[in-house]
Design an enzyme around this catalytic site. Structure first.
Site, PDB file in Angstrom:
ATOM      1  N   ASP A  98       0.868  -1.170   0.000  1.00  0.00           N
ATOM      2  CA  ASP A  98       0.000   0.000   0.000  1.00  0.00           C
ATOM      3  C   ASP A  98       0.908   1.224   0.000  1.00  0.00           C
ATOM      4  O   ASP A  98       1.711   1.407   0.913  1.00  0.00           O
ATOM      5  CB  ASP A  98      -0.842  -0.022   1.285  1.00  0.00           C
ATOM      6  CG  ASP A  98      -2.205   0.599   1.098  1.00  0.00           C
ATOM      7  OD1 ASP A  98      -2.264   1.653   0.450  1.00  0.00           O
ATOM      8  OD2 ASP A  98      -3.190   0.045   1.614  1.00  0.00           O
ATOM      9  N   ASP A 200      -2.997   4.731  -2.538  1.00  0.00           N
ATOM     10  CA  ASP A 200      -4.035   5.205  -1.642  1.00  0.00           C
ATOM     11  C   ASP A 200      -4.589   6.565  -2.075  1.00  0.00           C
ATOM     12  O   ASP A 200      -3.827   7.451  -2.462  1.00  0.00           O
ATOM     13  CB  ASP A 200      -3.405   5.329  -0.236  1.00  0.00           C
ATOM     14  CG  ASP A 200      -4.385   5.760   0.828  1.00  0.00           C
ATOM     15  OD1 ASP A 200      -5.238   4.938   1.193  1.00  0.00           O
ATOM     16  OD2 ASP A 200      -4.296   6.912   1.301  1.00  0.00           O
ATOM     17  N   GLU A 263      -6.749   3.448  -5.697  1.00  0.00           N
ATOM     18  CA  GLU A 263      -7.959   3.542  -4.867  1.00  0.00           C
ATOM     19  C   GLU A 263      -8.744   4.764  -5.301  1.00  0.00           C
ATOM     20  O   GLU A 263      -8.273   5.898  -5.163  1.00  0.00           O
ATOM     21  CB  GLU A 263      -7.604   3.677  -3.382  1.00  0.00           C
ATOM     22  CG  GLU A 263      -8.866   3.622  -2.524  1.00  0.00           C
ATOM     23  CD  GLU A 263      -8.802   4.386  -1.214  1.00  0.00           C
ATOM     24  OE1 GLU A 263      -9.622   4.123  -0.334  1.00  0.00           O
ATOM     25  OE2 GLU A 263      -7.945   5.291  -1.082  1.00  0.00           O
ATOM     26  N   HIS A 324     -11.141  -2.352   4.104  1.00  0.00           N
ATOM     27  CA  HIS A 324     -10.976  -1.937   5.501  1.00  0.00           C
ATOM     28  C   HIS A 324     -11.657  -0.605   5.798  1.00  0.00           C
ATOM     29  O   HIS A 324     -11.500  -0.069   6.891  1.00  0.00           O
ATOM     30  CB  HIS A 324      -9.480  -1.826   5.810  1.00  0.00           C
ATOM     31  CG  HIS A 324      -8.820  -0.755   4.997  1.00  0.00           C
ATOM     32  ND1 HIS A 324      -8.709  -0.823   3.630  1.00  0.00           N
ATOM     33  CD2 HIS A 324      -8.287   0.435   5.345  1.00  0.00           C
ATOM     34  CE1 HIS A 324      -8.139   0.285   3.183  1.00  0.00           C
ATOM     35  NE2 HIS A 324      -7.869   1.065   4.202  1.00  0.00           N
ATOM     36  N   ASP A 325     -12.369  -0.052   4.819  1.00  0.00           N
ATOM     37  CA  ASP A 325     -13.037   1.234   5.016  1.00  0.00           C
ATOM     38  C   ASP A 325     -14.565   1.121   5.008  1.00  0.00           C
ATOM     39  O   ASP A 325     -15.247   2.099   5.310  1.00  0.00           O
ATOM     40  CB  ASP A 325     -12.635   2.217   3.909  1.00  0.00           C
ATOM     41  CG  ASP A 325     -11.168   2.614   3.985  1.00  0.00           C
ATOM     42  OD1 ASP A 325     -10.643   2.732   5.113  1.00  0.00           O
ATOM     43  OD2 ASP A 325     -10.551   2.801   2.918  1.00  0.00           O
TER      44      ASP A 325
HETATM   45  C1  GLC Z   1      -7.725   5.613   2.078  1.00  0.00           C
HETATM   46  C2  GLC Z   1      -7.576   4.439   3.033  1.00  0.00           C
HETATM   47  C3  GLC Z   1      -8.189   4.808   4.348  1.00  0.00           C
HETATM   48  C4  GLC Z   1      -7.449   5.995   4.887  1.00  0.00           C
HETATM   49  C5  GLC Z   1      -7.458   7.146   3.888  1.00  0.00           C
HETATM   50  C6  GLC Z   1      -6.485   8.203   4.277  1.00  0.00           C
HETATM   51  O1  GLC Z   1      -9.031   5.883   1.771  1.00  0.00           O
HETATM   52  O2  GLC Z   1      -8.161   3.294   2.465  1.00  0.00           O
HETATM   53  O3  GLC Z   1      -8.153   3.752   5.258  1.00  0.00           O
HETATM   54  O4  GLC Z   1      -8.039   6.424   6.090  1.00  0.00           O
HETATM   55  O5  GLC Z   1      -7.072   6.712   2.610  1.00  0.00           O
HETATM   56  O6  GLC Z   1      -5.177   7.755   4.070  1.00  0.00           O
END
Ligand code: GLC
Length: 527
Positions: A98, A200, A263, A324-325
């Protein structure tokens, strides 16, 4: 390109804090993942994506990095990482890291330097602005994690921008020194042998150079998270982001066979731009449509059609059911439909990503208020945005703490952990775990399921049906998204049931009008 490994692969997201603890501190670590490598082969996935393992004060559990090229001691050492990579590779598993390019931790030496004075050589590595003429933040941009996205810094009298927590200042990707430093971070890991990155929050990377106010969102409802009050027109998804992605992709392409995932929480028409002009962007801009889709046959058929139609020529499809979100799929669609959802994820066209724990049917855990960890929930309480419930420890067996740790885990186990764990489910032929294993095994040996074409067949009532075809091989998938029995017409000819979501029908000959039990799905190989 048809033989790129990630096209036929199944990805598996490991949330390292919650996978396996090896040193008895109640938090998962790299040695723990090494100890569980056999799980990935037993399950039948091809690649691991690890949520961040880099040095971090953990304000956002590792998505706030203070050293991009070192492993946080909580997770282990660089030796542990190398051992994990070697162990995974020896089993034929790829490892995807990541990468958090949009922001660092407030503790990163770059930021400390940047905030030290207006004349710091690294001042422009972050996004600093004067207060608005009448005082207050420079513009109306909102943080995804609540409140203004601007944080005032007393010492130098300016605001810095943070798309997420104030402890996560955004880097300035318009500064070539930042770009070069981040490219070097990528090379550091690529040289070590990692098979790619999940980038990310990539749509946030570039912001409007004139810092114009975002427009009000006319569709905002009070139940929506506060940052949805505005349309993030100027703070994200800017046209120049594609140049930045193209340059990252060039770095990836300096090394053979590496994967770049983005993402992106964007509607299809904007998501597709992230494949890049002539496919020079992300190989796989994550497709999150199933995370929020209403669980209805017509809705899902329509979104699959829309997605397939929107894909650029040569762009490879992908599907995500959990991460995980977002709340666990089992709790979104219900226990009975979780099996149908597994069948959908693993029979759609494109690379699937599985979220750890979904293979044993982990539900969204209920977290008592005093155990809340997630800063999102703490900052913006009351909207049900907390992410702890989908981050609870993996459940391995019936021993104390379910084999996750010898100590009390950082988040609670689910209430039914004594039966909902890998060990118990392995022994139960009818478990969701064995359903995932069978689906993954079939996908591996049948190219029609792995890389074949997709053709919609029906979306009637609660039934969703489609064909997957490759060469002479043809599969018919029929999913009942409802609890009542239903029927659907088969394509001409006959077939054999290879799998059924509820079991008990394997080997049946299928022809003509196909009967489906409630909450069942059939995978039929046509003669
Ligand atoms: C992405 C991650 C999340 C995180 C955010 C800020 O959306 O998946 O878990 O809080 O970025 O880095």
């Amino acid at each position: 390109m048809t033989d790129a490994w990630w096209k036929s692969a199944v990805l598996y997201q490991v949330y390292p804090r919650s996978f396996q603890d090896s040193n008895g501190d109640g938090v998962g670590d790299l040695r723990g993942i090494i100890a569980r490598l056999a799980h990935f082969t037993e399950l039948g996935v091809d690649a691991l994506w690890l949520s961040p393992i880099f040095v971090s004060p953990m304000a956002d559990f590792g998505y706030d990095v203070s050293d991009y090229t070192a492993i946080d001691p909580l997770f282990g050492t660089m030796e542990d990482f190398d051992a994990l990579l070697a162990g995974a590779h020896a089993r034929g598993l790829k490892v995807v890291l990541d990468f958090v390019p949009n922001h660092t931790s407030i503790d990163h030496p770059w930021f400390k330097d940047s905030r030290s004075s207006r004349t710091s050589a690294k001042r422009d590595w972050y996004i600093w602005r004067d207060p608005a003429p009448g005082g207050g933040p420079p513009n109306n941009w909102l943080s995804e994690f609540g409140g203004s996205a601007w944080q005032f810094d007393e010492a130098t009298g300016q605001y810095y921008y943070h798309a997420f927590l104030a402890a996560q200042p955004d880097l300035n990707w318009r500064n070539p020194h930042v770009v070069a430093a981040m490219h070097d971070v990528m090379r550091f890991w690529l040289r070590r042998g990692v098979d790619g990155f999940r980038l990310d929050a990539i749509w946030h990377l570039i912001k409007d150079d004139q810092f114009r106010d975002n427009p009000k969102n006319p569709d905002y409802r009070p139940a929506d998270p506060p940052h949805c009050r505005h349309i993030p027109l100027y703070s994200g998804d800017r046209p120049e982001v594609h140049d930045a992605l193209r340059d990252m992709r060039k770095v990836i392409d300096e090394f053979p066979d590496r994967l770049m995932i983005g993402e992106l929480y964007l509607p299809f028409e904007r998501l597709m731009a992230y494949y890049g002009r002539d496919l020079t962007g992300a190989h796989l801009p994550f497709n999150f449509a199933l995370l929020t889709a209403p669980w209805q046959a017509r809705e899902i058929a329509r979104l699959v059609d829309d997605y397939e139609a929107a894909l650029p020529m040569g762009g490879w499809a992908n599907w995500v059911l959990g991460n995980h979100d977002r709340p666990r799929v089992l709790s979104r669609v219900g226990e009975a439909q979780a099996r149908v959802a597994a069948m959908l994820l693993l029979t759609l066209r494109g690379t699937p990503t599985l979220y750890y724990g979904d293979e044993i049917g982990l539900p969204q855990a209920v977290i008592p208020p005093e155990r809340v960890q997630d800063p999102f929930e703490k900052n913006v309480p009351g909207f049900g945005l907390g992410r702890d419930g989908c981050r609870t420890p993996m459940q391995w067996d019936r021993s104390r703490f379910s084999g996750f740790s010898v100590a009390a885990p950082w988040l609670p186990l689910t209430a039914d952990w004594e039966s909902r764990n890998v060990g118990c489910e392995r022994d139960d032929p009818g478990s969701i775990y064995n359903l995932y294993r069978r689906l993954l095994a079939l996908r591996r040996v049948h190219p029609a399921l792995g890389v074949g074409s997709y053709r919609p067949a029906a979306a009637e009532g609660a039934v969703l049906a489609y064909l997957r075809e490759h060469g002479d091989e043809r599969f018919f998938v029929a999913l009942n998204l409802g609890a009542s029995p239903a029927t659907v017409g088969m394509p001409d000819g006959r077939g054999t049931v290879m799998m059924s979501a509820r079991g008990r029908r394997e080997g049946e000959t299928a022809q003509g009008l196909l009967k489906l039990a409630g909450d069942d799905g059939l995978l039929i190989k046509l003669d």
